[in-house]
Design a protein around this motif. Structure first.
Motif, PDB file in Angstrom:
ATOM      1  N   THR A   1      40.464  38.397  37.949  1.00 54.38           N
ATOM      2  CA  THR A   1      41.772  38.216  38.551  1.00 54.38           C
ATOM      3  C   THR A   1      42.229  39.565  39.084  1.00 54.38           C
ATOM      4  N   TRP A   2      42.976  39.534  40.148  1.00 53.42           N
ATOM      5  CA  TRP A   2      43.431  40.794  40.736  1.00 53.42           C
ATOM      6  C   TRP A   2      44.458  41.478  39.870  1.00 53.42           C
TER       7      TRP A   2
ATOM      8  N   SER B   1      46.944  33.816  38.921  1.00 53.45           N
ATOM      9  CA  SER B   1      45.658  33.450  39.533  1.00 53.45           C
ATOM     10  C   SER B   1      45.314  31.994  39.254  1.00 53.45           C
TER      11      SER B   1
ATOM     12  N   TYR C   1      50.366  37.322  46.737  1.00 49.80           N
ATOM     13  CA  TYR C   1      50.033  37.338  45.306  1.00 49.80           C
ATOM     14  C   TYR C   1      50.786  38.471  44.608  1.00 49.80           C
TER      15      TYR C   1
END
Length: 107
Positions: A64-65, A71, A93
């Motif tokens: 996940t970022w 996410s 996001y």
């Protein structure tokens, strides 16, 4: 015969590469493409490390970022439309983290 597997692999990198790349992106010092390259490189490196360690199954889908909850919501299409975020794009996001969740949580 038993199989060796782990449920997830730390995504940030041994030298905290993801954290530094994200912060550089937020400051406008690197491009979105550079940030994507960092994520891609980390995933490939982590998969290789798991394979080299002898795991029978390599963890995928655990990257996940920034935030696992956001996410997952984006993946499932469960973000409320009324907020106007398309968390499939990294800019939205990251905006969703500060505007929607309103938290200093660092996943």
């Amino acid at each position: 015969m038993a199989s060796a597997h782990i449920l997830g692999f730390p995504r940030i990198g041994a030298q905290r590469e993801l954290k530094f790349a994200q912060e550089a992106y937020w400051r406008g010092e690197v491009s979105l493409a550079t940030l994507h390259d960092t994520g891609r490189d980390l995933r490939a490196r982590h998969w290789a490390l798991q394979q080299q360690a002898g795991l029978d199954l390599v963890s995928v889908g655990d990257f996940t970022w920034y935030d696992q909850v956001l996410s997952t919501l984006a993946l499932l299409g469960a973000l409320p439309v009324r907020f106007g975020f398309d968390a499939r794009t990294l800019d939205d996001y990251f905006v969703a983290l500060t505007k929607w969740f309103d938290t200093n949580y660092h996943g």
